[in-house]
Write a protein that holds these residues in place. Structure first.
Motif, PDB file in Angstrom:
ATOM      1  N   TYR A  84       0.803  -1.218   0.000  1.00 45.46           N
ATOM      2  CA  TYR A  84       0.000   0.000   0.000  1.00 45.46           C
ATOM      3  C   TYR A  84       0.838   1.271   0.000  1.00 45.46           C
ATOM      4  O   TYR A  84       0.308   2.356  -0.092  1.00 45.46           O
ATOM      5  N   GLY A  85       2.149   1.120   0.110  1.00 46.68           N
ATOM      6  CA  GLY A  85       3.021   2.289   0.159  1.00 46.68           C
ATOM      7  C   GLY A  85       3.849   2.445  -1.093  1.00 46.68           C
ATOM      8  O   GLY A  85       3.396   2.939  -2.120  1.00 46.68           O
ATOM      9  N   SER A  86       5.063   1.959  -1.027  1.00 49.44           N
ATOM     10  CA  SER A  86       6.030   2.218  -2.094  1.00 49.44           C
ATOM     11  C   SER A  86       5.965   1.235  -3.258  1.00 49.44           C
ATOM     12  O   SER A  86       6.655   1.419  -4.239  1.00 49.44           O
ATOM     13  N   LYS A  87       5.181   0.189  -3.134  1.00 50.95           N
ATOM     14  CA  LYS A  87       5.019  -0.828  -4.184  1.00 50.95           C
ATOM     15  C   LYS A  87       6.268  -1.684  -4.401  1.00 50.95           C
ATOM     16  O   LYS A  87       6.392  -2.356  -5.403  1.00 50.95           O
ATOM     17  N   LEU A  88       7.220  -1.648  -3.477  1.00 49.45           N
ATOM     18  CA  LEU A  88       8.375  -2.535  -3.551  1.00 49.45           C
ATOM     19  C   LEU A  88       7.970  -3.925  -3.079  1.00 49.45           C
ATOM     20  O   LEU A  88       6.986  -4.089  -2.370  1.00 49.45           O
ATOM     21  N   THR A  89       8.758  -4.908  -3.434  1.00 51.77           N
ATOM     22  CA  THR A  89       8.519  -6.238  -2.886  1.00 51.77           C
ATOM     23  C   THR A  89       9.144  -6.310  -1.500  1.00 51.77           C
ATOM     24  O   THR A  89       9.999  -5.486  -1.148  1.00 51.77           O
ATOM     25  N   LEU A  90       8.743  -7.283  -0.733  1.00 49.61           N
ATOM     26  CA  LEU A  90       9.320  -7.463   0.595  1.00 49.61           C
ATOM     27  C   LEU A  90      10.813  -7.746   0.483  1.00 49.61           C
ATOM     28  O   LEU A  90      11.602  -7.278   1.304  1.00 49.61           O
ATOM     29  N   LEU A  91      11.207  -8.459  -0.537  1.00 50.88           N
ATOM     30  CA  LEU A  91      12.620  -8.766  -0.752  1.00 50.88           C
ATOM     31  C   LEU A  91      13.429  -7.480  -0.938  1.00 50.88           C
ATOM     32  O   LEU A  91      14.494  -7.313  -0.337  1.00 50.88           O
ATOM     33  N   ASN A  92      12.928  -6.548  -1.750  1.00 48.05           N
ATOM     34  CA  ASN A  92      13.610  -5.262  -1.928  1.00 48.05           C
ATOM     35  C   ASN A  92      13.679  -4.488  -0.618  1.00 48.05           C
ATOM     36  O   ASN A  92      14.682  -3.837  -0.323  1.00 48.05           O
ATOM     37  N   HIS A  93      12.613  -4.554   0.149  1.00 45.61           N
ATOM     38  CA  HIS A  93      12.551  -3.877   1.452  1.00 45.61           C
ATOM     39  C   HIS A  93      13.627  -4.434   2.394  1.00 45.61           C
ATOM     40  O   HIS A  93      14.356  -3.676   3.028  1.00 45.61           O
ATOM     41  N   ILE A  94      13.730  -5.751   2.455  1.00 45.05           N
ATOM     42  CA  ILE A  94      14.729  -6.391   3.322  1.00 45.05           C
ATOM     43  C   ILE A  94      16.137  -6.046   2.856  1.00 45.05           C
ATOM     44  O   ILE A  94      17.017  -5.733   3.662  1.00 45.05           O
ATOM     45  N   GLN A  95      16.363  -6.084   1.551  1.00 48.54           N
ATOM     46  CA  GLN A  95      17.691  -5.785   1.016  1.00 48.54           C
ATOM     47  C   GLN A  95      18.102  -4.344   1.297  1.00 48.54           C
ATOM     48  O   GLN A  95      19.280  -4.068   1.539  1.00 48.54           O
ATOM     49  N   ALA A  96      17.153  -3.420   1.287  1.00 49.28           N
ATOM     50  CA  ALA A  96      17.469  -2.023   1.605  1.00 49.28           C
ATOM     51  C   ALA A  96      17.951  -1.895   3.046  1.00 49.28           C
ATOM     52  O   ALA A  96      18.924  -1.184   3.327  1.00 49.28           O
ATOM     53  N   PHE A  97      17.302  -2.585   3.962  1.00 49.11           N
ATOM     54  CA  PHE A  97      17.747  -2.573   5.354  1.00 49.11           C
ATOM     55  C   PHE A  97      19.093  -3.275   5.496  1.00 49.11           C
ATOM     56  O   PHE A  97      19.949  -2.848   6.259  1.00 49.11           O
ATOM     57  N   GLU A  98      19.273  -4.351   4.750  1.00 52.56           N
ATOM     58  CA  GLU A  98      20.525  -5.106   4.819  1.00 52.56           C
ATOM     59  C   GLU A  98      21.702  -4.252   4.345  1.00 52.56           C
ATOM     60  O   GLU A  98      22.788  -4.307   4.920  1.00 52.56           O
ATOM     61  N   ARG A  99      21.488  -3.444   3.315  1.00 60.42           N
ATOM     62  CA  ARG A  99      22.556  -2.557   2.823  1.00 60.42           C
ATOM     63  C   ARG A  99      22.994  -1.559   3.889  1.00 60.42           C
ATOM     64  O   ARG A  99      24.134  -1.112   3.896  1.00 60.42           O
ATOM     65  N   LEU A 100      22.079  -1.203   4.784  1.00 55.28           N
ATOM     66  CA  LEU A 100      22.417  -0.284   5.876  1.00 55.28           C
ATOM     67  C   LEU A 100      22.989  -1.012   7.089  1.00 55.28           C
ATOM     68  O   LEU A 100      23.285  -0.392   8.107  1.00 55.28           O
ATOM     69  N   GLY A 101      23.117  -2.326   6.990  1.00 56.97           N
ATOM     70  CA  GLY A 101      23.706  -3.105   8.071  1.00 56.97           C
ATOM     71  C   GLY A 101      22.724  -3.572   9.129  1.00 56.97           C
ATOM     72  O   GLY A 101      23.132  -4.047  10.187  1.00 56.97           O
ATOM     73  N   VAL A 102      21.440  -3.450   8.872  1.00 58.93           N
ATOM     74  CA  VAL A 102      20.425  -3.869   9.841  1.00 58.93           C
ATOM     75  C   VAL A 102      20.161  -5.357   9.656  1.00 58.93           C
ATOM     76  O   VAL A 102      19.773  -5.791   8.581  1.00 58.93           O
TER      77      VAL A 102
END
Length: 118
Positions: A84-102
């Motif tokens: 309902y927000g950015s239309k990204l997949t959950l995988l893209n969402h997780i990878q974005a956090f992973e790139r920040l070291g989370v």
């Protein structure tokens, strides 16, 4: 955990809930192969909430394989936010956090911008 749905559940899921049969079958196979603690009822509930079941399961598998801590409920919430927000997949969402070291998404905020501010 037995994730095999009964014939009645399959009927309700595909005919009444309009759940795509092939996608749900693929997700059930992935759940069984990776030992995820998700039942067919949870899968159909996520679909009814507007979530993308394929994205949800693939995101959980990615998190499991990469040592990222994320509960099933948290993953479902993040998938619904992305739908309902950015239309990204959950995988893209997780990878974005992973790139920040989370590596612990259970304690991380749902919004990536909250982490960038800190």
């Amino acid at each position: 955990m037995d994730t095999r749905p009964s014939l009645f559940q399959l009927f309700v899921g595909t005919v009444i809930y309009k759940m795509p049969y092939r996608e749900s079958r693929r997700c059930l196979d992935l759940i069984a192969n990776h030992g995820l603690p998700i039942t067919y009822l949870e899968l159909s509930a996520h679909h009814l909430a507007g979530g993308r079941i394929g994205s949800w399961i693939e995101g959980l598998i990615y998190a499991q394989n990469h040592g990222i801590k994320m509960s099933v409920t948290n993953a479902a919430a993040r998938d619904l936010i992305e739908v309902y927000g950015s239309k990204l997949t959950l995988l893209n969402h997780i990878q974005a956090f992973e790139r920040l070291g989370v590596k612990d998404l259970d304690s991380a905020p749902l919004d990536l911008d909250k982490i960038k501010e800190v």
